[in-house]
Design a protein around this motif. Structure first.
Motif, mmCIF file in Angstrom:
data_model
loop_
_atom_site.group_PDB
_atom_site.id
_atom_site.type_symbol
_atom_site.label_atom_id
_atom_site.label_comp_id
_atom_site.label_asym_id
_atom_site.label_seq_id
_atom_site.Cartn_x
_atom_site.Cartn_y
_atom_site.Cartn_z
ATOM 1 N N SER A 113 39.493 42.646 49.263
ATOM 2 C CA SER A 113 39.438 42.345 47.836
ATOM 3 C C SER A 113 38.007 42.487 47.343
ATOM 4 C CB SER A 113 39.923 40.921 47.579
ATOM 5 O OG SER A 113 41.253 40.751 48.016
ATOM 6 N N LEU A 114 37.879 42.704 46.050
ATOM 7 C CA LEU A 114 36.561 42.847 45.440
ATOM 8 C C LEU A 114 36.686 42.483 43.968
ATOM 9 C CD1 LEU A 114 33.739 43.873 46.412
ATOM 10 C CD2 LEU A 114 34.342 46.106 45.458
ATOM 11 N N ARG A 115 35.650 41.879 43.413
ATOM 12 C CA ARG A 115 35.660 41.536 41.995
ATOM 13 C C ARG A 115 34.492 42.197 41.281
ATOM 14 N NH1 ARG A 115 35.071 35.776 38.828
ATOM 15 N NH2 ARG A 115 32.868 36.132 39.288
ATOM 16 N N LEU A 116 34.801 42.962 40.269
ATOM 17 C CA LEU A 116 33.785 43.558 39.420
ATOM 18 C C LEU A 116 33.583 42.685 38.186
ATOM 19 C CD1 LEU A 116 34.908 47.298 39.490
ATOM 20 C CD2 LEU A 116 33.477 46.052 41.117
ATOM 21 N N SER A 117 32.365 42.648 37.703
ATOM 22 C CA SER A 117 32.034 41.870 36.510
ATOM 23 C C SER A 117 31.453 42.776 35.442
ATOM 24 C CB SER A 117 31.002 40.789 36.852
ATOM 25 O OG SER A 117 31.482 39.906 37.828
ATOM 26 N N CYS A 118 31.697 42.408 34.204
ATOM 27 C CA CYS A 118 31.126 43.132 33.069
ATOM 28 C C CYS A 118 30.674 42.092 32.042
ATOM 29 C CB CYS A 118 32.140 44.086 32.462
ATOM 30 S SG CYS A 118 31.512 45.026 31.045
ATOM 31 N N LEU A 119 29.378 41.986 31.863
ATOM 32 C CA LEU A 119 28.821 41.062 30.885
ATOM 33 C C LEU A 119 28.514 41.816 29.607
ATOM 34 C CD1 LEU A 119 26.379 39.014 33.141
ATOM 35 C CD2 LEU A 119 28.768 38.536 32.556
ATOM 36 N N PHE A 167 45.676 44.652 40.913
ATOM 37 C CA PHE A 167 44.468 44.360 40.147
ATOM 38 C C PHE A 167 44.788 43.390 39.018
ATOM 39 C CE2 PHE A 167 41.904 48.564 40.904
ATOM 40 C CZ PHE A 167 42.113 48.426 42.263
ATOM 41 N N ALA A 168 43.776 42.640 38.618
ATOM 42 C CA ALA A 168 43.893 41.740 37.472
ATOM 43 C C ALA A 168 42.629 41.861 36.629
ATOM 44 C CB ALA A 168 44.090 40.305 37.933
ATOM 45 N N ILE A 169 42.780 41.596 35.317
ATOM 46 C CA ILE A 169 41.643 41.719 34.399
ATOM 47 C C ILE A 169 41.478 40.416 33.624
ATOM 48 C CG2 ILE A 169 43.112 42.884 32.673
ATOM 49 C CD1 ILE A 169 40.561 44.427 31.781
ATOM 50 N N PRO A 170 40.944 39.380 34.281
ATOM 51 C CA PRO A 170 40.684 38.137 33.567
ATOM 52 C C PRO A 170 39.418 38.247 32.710
ATOM 53 C CG PRO A 170 39.962 37.948 35.826
ATOM 54 C CD PRO A 170 40.597 39.301 35.704
ATOM 55 N N ARG A 171 39.313 37.351 31.761
ATOM 56 C CA ARG A 171 38.116 37.300 30.928
ATOM 57 C C ARG A 171 37.635 35.858 30.847
ATOM 58 N NH1 ARG A 171 41.996 35.724 27.917
ATOM 59 N NH2 ARG A 171 42.139 35.342 25.692
ATOM 60 N N LYS A 175 35.691 33.783 28.074
ATOM 61 C CA LYS A 175 35.128 33.822 26.723
ATOM 62 C C LYS A 175 33.792 33.109 26.653
ATOM 63 C CE LYS A 175 39.395 34.273 24.051
ATOM 64 N NZ LYS A 175 40.224 33.670 22.979
ATOM 65 N N SER A 176 33.618 32.068 27.435
ATOM 66 C CA SER A 176 32.376 31.299 27.377
ATOM 67 C C SER A 176 31.184 32.113 27.888
ATOM 68 C CB SER A 176 32.511 30.015 28.185
ATOM 69 O OG SER A 176 32.638 30.295 29.567
ATOM 70 N N LYS A 177 31.464 33.076 28.742
ATOM 71 C CA LYS A 177 30.405 33.905 29.316
ATOM 72 C C LYS A 177 30.349 35.302 28.708
ATOM 73 C CE LYS A 177 30.466 31.550 33.786
ATOM 74 N NZ LYS A 177 30.650 31.698 35.248
ATOM 75 N N ASN A 178 31.273 35.576 27.783
ATOM 76 C CA ASN A 178 31.367 36.929 27.231
ATOM 77 C C ASN A 178 31.470 37.956 28.351
ATOM 78 O OD1 ASN A 178 31.560 37.092 24.415
ATOM 79 N ND2 ASN A 178 29.811 38.473 24.287
ATOM 80 N N ALA A 179 32.376 37.669 29.263
ATOM 81 C CA ALA A 179 32.498 38.507 30.445
ATOM 82 C C ALA A 179 33.947 38.862 30.717
ATOM 83 C CB ALA A 179 31.916 37.790 31.664
ATOM 84 N N VAL A 180 34.148 40.026 31.246
ATOM 85 C CA VAL A 180 35.455 40.451 31.708
ATOM 86 C C VAL A 180 35.305 40.889 33.161
ATOM 87 C CG1 VAL A 180 35.184 42.846 30.946
ATOM 88 C CG2 VAL A 180 37.480 41.872 31.187
ATOM 89 N N TYR A 181 36.348 40.686 33.934
ATOM 90 C CA TYR A 181 36.293 40.975 35.350
ATOM 91 C C TYR A 181 37.422 41.924 35.731
ATOM 92 C CZ TYR A 181 33.515 36.764 34.940
ATOM 93 O OH TYR A 181 32.590 35.843 34.545
ATOM 94 N N LEU A 182 37.238 42.590 36.829
ATOM 95 C CA LEU A 182 38.316 43.354 37.434
ATOM 96 C C LEU A 182 38.471 42.821 38.852
ATOM 97 C CD1 LEU A 182 40.365 45.636 36.940
ATOM 98 C CD2 LEU A 182 38.770 47.168 38.123
ATOM 99 N N GLN A 183 39.499 42.017 39.042
ATOM 100 C CA GLN A 183 39.782 41.468 40.345
ATOM 101 C C GLN A 183 40.695 42.430 41.081
ATOM 102 O OE1 GLN A 183 38.617 38.339 41.795
ATOM 103 N NE2 GLN A 183 39.358 39.575 43.516
ATOM 104 N N MET A 184 40.229 42.939 42.196
ATOM 105 C CA MET A 184 40.968 43.959 42.942
ATOM 106 C C MET A 184 41.402 43.406 44.289
ATOM 107 S SD MET A 184 38.612 47.278 41.979
ATOM 108 C CE MET A 184 37.119 46.610 42.711
ATOM 109 N N TYR A 185 42.689 43.472 44.546
ATOM 110 C CA TYR A 185 43.269 43.016 45.809
ATOM 111 C C TYR A 185 43.882 44.212 46.537
ATOM 112 C CZ TYR A 185 43.135 38.477 43.426
ATOM 113 O OH TYR A 185 42.740 37.364 42.738
ATOM 114 N N ARG A 186 44.047 44.046 47.849
ATOM 115 C CA ARG A 186 44.723 45.062 48.684
ATOM 116 C C ARG A 186 44.206 46.461 48.355
ATOM 117 N NH1 ARG A 186 48.648 41.945 46.660
ATOM 118 N NH2 ARG A 186 49.713 43.629 45.527
ATOM 119 N N LEU A 187 42.906 46.606 48.413
ATOM 120 C CA LEU A 187 42.285 47.875 48.063
ATOM 121 C C LEU A 187 42.701 48.982 49.021
ATOM 122 C CD1 LEU A 187 38.822 46.501 47.050
ATOM 123 C CD2 LEU A 187 40.207 48.039 45.638
ATOM 124 N N LYS A 188 42.776 50.185 48.467
ATOM 125 C CA LYS A 188 43.175 51.365 49.211
ATOM 126 C C LYS A 188 42.057 52.409 49.137
ATOM 127 C CE LYS A 188 47.960 50.738 47.674
ATOM 128 N NZ LYS A 188 49.107 51.382 46.977
#
Length: 121
Positions: free
Chosen positions: A16-22, A67-71, A73-86
């Protein structure tokens, strides 16, 4: 509007890996945030998107259920949570912001720099 993506790296298949976007420079109240990826020698592909206010999400079929795309709001950030990567998830990943939540890159007016994800088998 400035978008700062981070969190890429080299992992093994199944990890798994999580990407962040501020995001800075603009309120995101009427915007959507998206993630796209571009593998070497290929065109840029849509991955996931979320409406900032409603939280409604959209996923590419290739990542749905992994994959999931949580956000945050308090941090003005969006994430890409990636599971079971190929290995086929290997690409440069880009976050983007724009007025329409969709899979077309033309909907997004602002782009961050890419963050590289490499998945080894």
């Amino acid at each position: 509007v400035q978008l700062q993506a981070s969190g890429g790296g080299s992992v093994q298949a199944g990890d798994s890996l999580r990407l962040s976007c501020l995001v800075s420079g603009r309120s995101l109240g009427d915007y959507a945030m998206g993630w796209f990826r571009q593998a070497p020698g290929k065109e840029r592909d849509f991955v996931a998107a979320i409406s900032w206010t409603s939280g409604n999400m959209l996923y590419a079929d290739s990542v749905k259920g992994r994959f999931a795309i949580p956000r945050d709001k308090s941090k003005n950030a969006v994430y890409l949570q990636m599971y079971r990567l190929k290995p086929e998830d290997t690409a440069d990943y880009y976050c983007a912001a724009g007025p329409i939540r969709g899979s077309n890159g033309r909907y997004y007016h602002h782009w961050g720099q890419g963050t590289q994800v490499t998945v080894s088998s």
